[in-house]
Write a protein that holds these residues in place. Structure first.
Motif, PDB file in Angstrom:
ATOM      1  N   ALA A  19       0.822  -1.210   0.000  1.00  0.00           N
ATOM      2  CA  ALA A  19       0.000   0.000   0.000  1.00  0.00           C
ATOM      3  C   ALA A  19       0.857   1.261   0.000  1.00  0.00           C
ATOM      4  N   LEU A  20       2.124   1.120   0.298  1.00  0.00           N
ATOM      5  CA  LEU A  20       3.021   2.278   0.261  1.00  0.00           C
ATOM      6  C   LEU A  20       3.478   2.598  -1.164  1.00  0.00           C
ATOM      7  N   PHE A  21       3.047   1.780  -2.108  1.00  0.00           N
ATOM      8  CA  PHE A  21       3.416   1.995  -3.505  1.00  0.00           C
ATOM      9  C   PHE A  21       2.284   2.717  -4.234  1.00  0.00           C
ATOM     10  N   ASP A  22       2.660   3.436  -5.258  1.00  0.00           N
ATOM     11  CA  ASP A  22       1.703   4.078  -6.135  1.00  0.00           C
ATOM     12  C   ASP A  22       0.937   3.000  -6.916  1.00  0.00           C
ATOM     13  N   THR A  23      -0.227   3.379  -7.443  1.00  0.00           N
ATOM     14  CA  THR A  23      -0.978   2.420  -8.264  1.00  0.00           C
ATOM     15  C   THR A  23      -0.093   1.914  -9.402  1.00  0.00           C
ATOM     16  N   GLU A  24       0.517   2.854 -10.092  1.00  0.00           N
ATOM     17  CA  GLU A  24       1.500   2.453 -11.102  1.00  0.00           C
ATOM     18  C   GLU A  24       2.852   2.421 -10.404  1.00  0.00           C
ATOM     19  N   GLY A  35       3.033  -3.079 -10.021  1.00  0.00           N
ATOM     20  CA  GLY A  35       1.731  -2.845  -9.380  1.00  0.00           C
ATOM     21  C   GLY A  35       1.640  -3.464  -7.992  1.00  0.00           C
ATOM     22  N   ARG A  36       0.725  -2.924  -7.192  1.00  0.00           N
ATOM     23  CA  ARG A  36       0.625  -3.307  -5.778  1.00  0.00           C
ATOM     24  C   ARG A  36       0.393  -4.798  -5.567  1.00  0.00           C
ATOM     25  N   ASP A  37      -0.461  -5.390  -6.402  1.00  0.00           N
ATOM     26  CA  ASP A  37      -0.793  -6.801  -6.176  1.00  0.00           C
ATOM     27  C   ASP A  37       0.424  -7.691  -6.362  1.00  0.00           C
ATOM     28  N   ALA A  38       1.141  -7.427  -7.434  1.00  0.00           N
ATOM     29  CA  ALA A  38       2.320  -8.257  -7.720  1.00  0.00           C
ATOM     30  C   ALA A  38       3.405  -7.998  -6.669  1.00  0.00           C
ATOM     31  N   ILE A  39       3.483  -6.761  -6.220  1.00  0.00           N
ATOM     32  CA  ILE A  39       4.463  -6.430  -5.178  1.00  0.00           C
ATOM     33  C   ILE A  39       4.101  -7.153  -3.887  1.00  0.00           C
TER      34      ILE A  39
END
Lengths: 595, 595
Positions: free
Chosen positions: B29-34, B52-56
């Motif tokens: 969640a600390l990452f941008d959408t892109e 992307g957040r999901d893969a991260i």
């Protein structure tokens, strides 16, 4: 209260103004009563240190007209410690860009260092100014790098004469060769061995450098950061060989110089060289003897030597102890080579006695490194931004007159930390000293080039009696061994005379003539009026890296540090001459000693 | 308003906390959408980029348990430009010390790079931890460096098996070999030529590197600062040879690998090598193919080739144009080799025609250097403290997904500054492109490894008609030359097929089996779904420097920059396996293409 930088800046401005108005006396007045100016090629076209205001004024008077120094600028912030302000600066002369260092006591200069760093218009092609490597664009019948290099190698010494001939392809000749290559000075290095580095490889098996790696870099290509602290001899040999290739030096192996003669009218040498058995006549303008700081081996002349039934040789001829297991071996001498050879013989199972004829300084290699070199050449120094080049200049900034005083506390520290060790050594009967004035090893090295052992292990063998110690005067060699003045005898199958070397001008006697050797006089030493370094005071090492009384003849050598550092100043002197720049030498030293 | 350093520090703390409480979703969640996370061996034991957040979150879930990252610390001050905050940091995992970089948009991460820098307990012995070189003290019957080295060289591959076998001793194999040597991984490099560097020396005469020197350093021993901008081929060959010696690599020359088979039970390869004519069986645990990024030469199969009366050969077999003065020569292809060979033939006075089959990108070498590499690898960058290693990490910090966008403005600039040049080239009939999406040369290089020419002069010859241009489809080869689909003919004494190379897994097919080659699949390329780089998106170069579908089989190669940079991560993967550290690979890539 001014900051150190303000004080340094004020001093430098005042100095610059005095010089700009050609006021040598005014400039000298900016120095302390006790003061020293060391110049490396920038003002004097010499390596020259002068002491006190009068001598400083005289050197300025003698050099200002021809150098016209300008553009003095502090380089970085000055600092202060124990009342001494310390600052770096840059400047220019008519011909060169320079770098310098000053130590102020109050607002007067105590020490000044000025060095030439590069010749204007003849800068090394490096960094942004490096060669492109290819002329982009295409050209019919162009020659590529390999073809040009091959042609150059084939021509030099035959259809094209070198400007400089360097006799001796050890670290000294190689470092100087690399600098001259960068400066575009056609140079040949003549080396008797088969491969670069052989003068290391051919020595005894366990030899490693006694100086640590940070002190030992060659110019331009530092050792990788995993290079061992103390390089094994074959590894340093291989490094020198790779270095010669990478630097593209014109390095003639299996080549011996037979004779050399100078023609003062043509200002040219005629040098007879035997290259891989074939005679070649070379006609260089400049001849550099880089045959080793050590000079010609000193073979003693004891009565009875010719009747000795065992093997006897000078230490320089001793290959290693492999053949002496269980044999009686005597090493005459107690300096570095004597210790190393004695230890190597012991490692090979020989029965070894060292004959100590006079007292000797010993420092443990570890302690030397940690106390004396590491603060300038080591990992911590590097982390503080003290590069090798900077460390060399810091070391150069201390005039020889003061160097002993700077060294004494270091050796006091060594004496303290290794008190036990020294106690045991003395208990074993070893005659120990720290120099005439307690200034330790490095001063012995620059004053006389002898009188010490850097301990890498042999001292322990002396302490525990594995290497036996014998003192006294050798009266004669008997067929079976040595006989001493006190009547005692020492049987021997092998005698190694680790009795040192003569002055480097002995090479000039061998190669050129006794006359020229005497004309240039003794090499090395400072005239400190201590043991084996007779006065008068010289201020710099005699004849090393600077003009001699023989036009076109130069001496280059020393340890890896000196080979690196002083090759820079020697290369600039040679390049300037090649380009026909005026190089008026200030204060060419008179000769006080023949050897 | 917070400072860039505060923002970066806040982000890093939040990220560290989320990881410490094993909260993958919170961290993501600390990452941008892109957003993009690129990991080089630190978390994934793979080279892996996820978007992307999901893969991260998924990659964190898959790796947190085994890596347990801690000790996140900002390294230096963060900076901000165009709304993007830029920061460096260090961290640790259970097994490694790492370095990373983050770009924030606002307070969210846009790109994250994490890299393993060294394995705990298995650090390189360098700097303060370097080998001493000598055990001071003396020891009976000790072996010195040379003896130990000679013994090791004699034993390795015979009485002692290497852990890693590298096939191919070009820059890739050499750089990797040097890293493995430092890590104490017993390694043999097998090279078919007589001397290291021969793969450069044997190419056409005028060849110089097309990349500038600052981009080309090998690990550990940078080129001296006078090294030419574009190294002539023989000079780089000599450098590689010296490098192999200095680094003490176990480098077998005149050696060919005949076959290799993997035993999954023993986890060991059986490799048949012909060393200077003598068969040797090697049993390494890891096999690295470093036989060139280019793969197996693509020889075309035109009708009539067997009846051609002149000489025809693949570009990789073409030695240079010396024998073709006044002869009719045709070069089929329009990439780097085609241009270089055509120019070399023209220089030698041949009558040259280039057959361009499809559009090609051209960038002038100067412009490429000034616009694309110089800002990171060059004198100015060095003056700003951007070392080679730092530059490599900056380059690595841009995920491939964004790289095209980062590259486009550079090529727009090149297009503008060289507008005249491109105009003339098009006027001469040359079919020019800047890639499917105008992203230029480097993207073509990583996507397909072809489709471009780095102009070092040949384009001018095309502009002015010195090299003739012919376009169209080749229908057949006649006894006298080429016949095209449009009916035209081109007479030829020499045809050089500069028709490129297959994928590197072709080497696996030759050496191991078709089955294994198909199992690992195509090498190189990103799955960008552009010309010659079919999807799906991979995120990293296929199979390069990371685990493949074949246990114990690795591919290493690329230009000097890649050989230097990625050899670090490959060497850490190999060392970890040798030491039995757990190396759970996250996201081993499936195979989508066989070649």
């Amino acid at each position: 209260m001014s900051t150190p930088t303000e004080r340094a800046s004020n001093w430098l401005s005042a100095f610059a103004s005095a010089l700009a108005r050609n006021d040598a006396a005014g400039a000298a007045a900016l120095f302390d009563t006790e003061s020293h100016w060391r110049d490396l090629v920038a003002f004097s076209w010499n390596l020259k240190t002068v002491d006190g205001r009068d001598a400083i004024a005289a050197m300025l008077k003698g050099t200002l007209d021809s150098t016209k120094p300008t553009n003095w600028k502090l380089d970085g912030e000055a600092s202060e410690k124990d009342g001494i302000t310390d600052a770096w600066f840059t400047f220019e002369t008519v011909t060169a860009r320079g770098r310098g260092h000053v130590r102020l006591k109050g607002d007067k200069a105590w020490t000044l260092l000025t060095t030439a760093q590069e010749l204007k218009g003849f800068e090394e092609k490096k960094g942004r100014n490096r060669w492109r490597g290819t002329e982009h664009g295409v050209h019919k019948v162009r020659k590529n790098w390999l073809e040009l290099k091959t042609e150059e190698e084939a021509a030099l010494g035959y259809s094209k004469q070198p400007y400089v001939l360097i006799i001796g392809g050890g670290q000294g000749g190689i470092a100087l060769g690399a600098r001259l290559k960068r400066l575009g000075v056609p140079t040949i290095i003549v080396e008797k061995n088969e491969r670069p580095g052989d003068s290391w490889r051919k020595r005894y098996k366990s030899l490693c450098l006694h100086d640590p790696v940070w002190y030992d870099h060659l110019p331009y290509l530092p050792f990788p950061d995993d290079w061992p602290v103390f390089s094994p001899k074959d590894k340093i040999g291989d490094w020198l060989e790779s270095y010669v290739k990478i630097m593209e030096l014109n390095y003639w192996t299996k080549s011996a110089c037979k004779s050399a003669q100078y023609d003062p009218a043509k200002k040219e040498w005629t040098v007879e060289v035997l290259r891989d058995g074939k005679p070649v006549t070379l006609r260089p303008k400049q001849l550099v003897l880089a045959t080793g700081q050590a000079g010609v081996p000193n073979m003693p002349d004891y009565p009875g030597m010719k009747d000795f039934k065992g093997t006897q040789r000078h230490s320089s001829q001793h290959p290693g102890g492999e053949d002496y297991t269980g044999r009686k071996c005597v090493v005459v001498g107690s300096n570095n080579s004597a210790h190393d050879i004695a230890a190597d013989l012991w490692e090979n199972g020989a029965d070894v006695t060292m004959v100590q004829r006079s007292s000797t300084h010993v420092s443990r290699s570890e302690s030397l490194m940690e106390v004396t070199t590491y603060p300038l050449w080591g990992e911590e120094a590097l982390e503080k931004g003290i590069t090798t080049e900077k460390a060399d200049l810091i070391a150069a900034s201390i005039p020889y007159k003061l160097l002993g005083e700077f060294q004494k506390p270091l050796y006091a520290e060594i004496k303290r930390r290794d008190a036990d060790f020294y106690e045991r050594l003395k208990k074993a009967g070893f005659m120990l000293d720290f120099g005439d004035d307690e200034s330790g090893l490095f001063m012995k090295y620059v004053r006389r080039g002898s009188g010490y052992y850097i301990d890498v292990g042999a001292s322990e063998l002396i302490c525990n009696g594995s290497i036996k110690l014998k003192q006294g005067k050798i009266e004669r060699i008997t067929p079976a061994g040595l006989k001493f003045a006190d009547g005692s005898e020492l049987p021997a199958d092998l005698i190694v005379y680790a009795t040192g070397y003569g002055s480097m001008n002995g090479w000039a006697a061998q190669l050129i003539s006794k006359e020229v050797a005497d004309k240039v006089g003794k090499c090395w030493g400072l005239g400190s009026d201590t043991t084996k370094d007779p006065g008068p005071w010289e201020g710099e090492l005699r004849n090393m890296w600077k003009p001699t009384q023989q036009e076109g003849l130069w001496f280059h050598g020393g340890n890896l540090h000196q080979s690196r550092h002083y090759s820079q100043f020697l290369s600039l002197q040679l390049k300037a001459r090649m380009e026909g720049l005026p190089t008026p030498v200030y204060g060419l030293q008179p000769v006080h000693h023949l050897s």
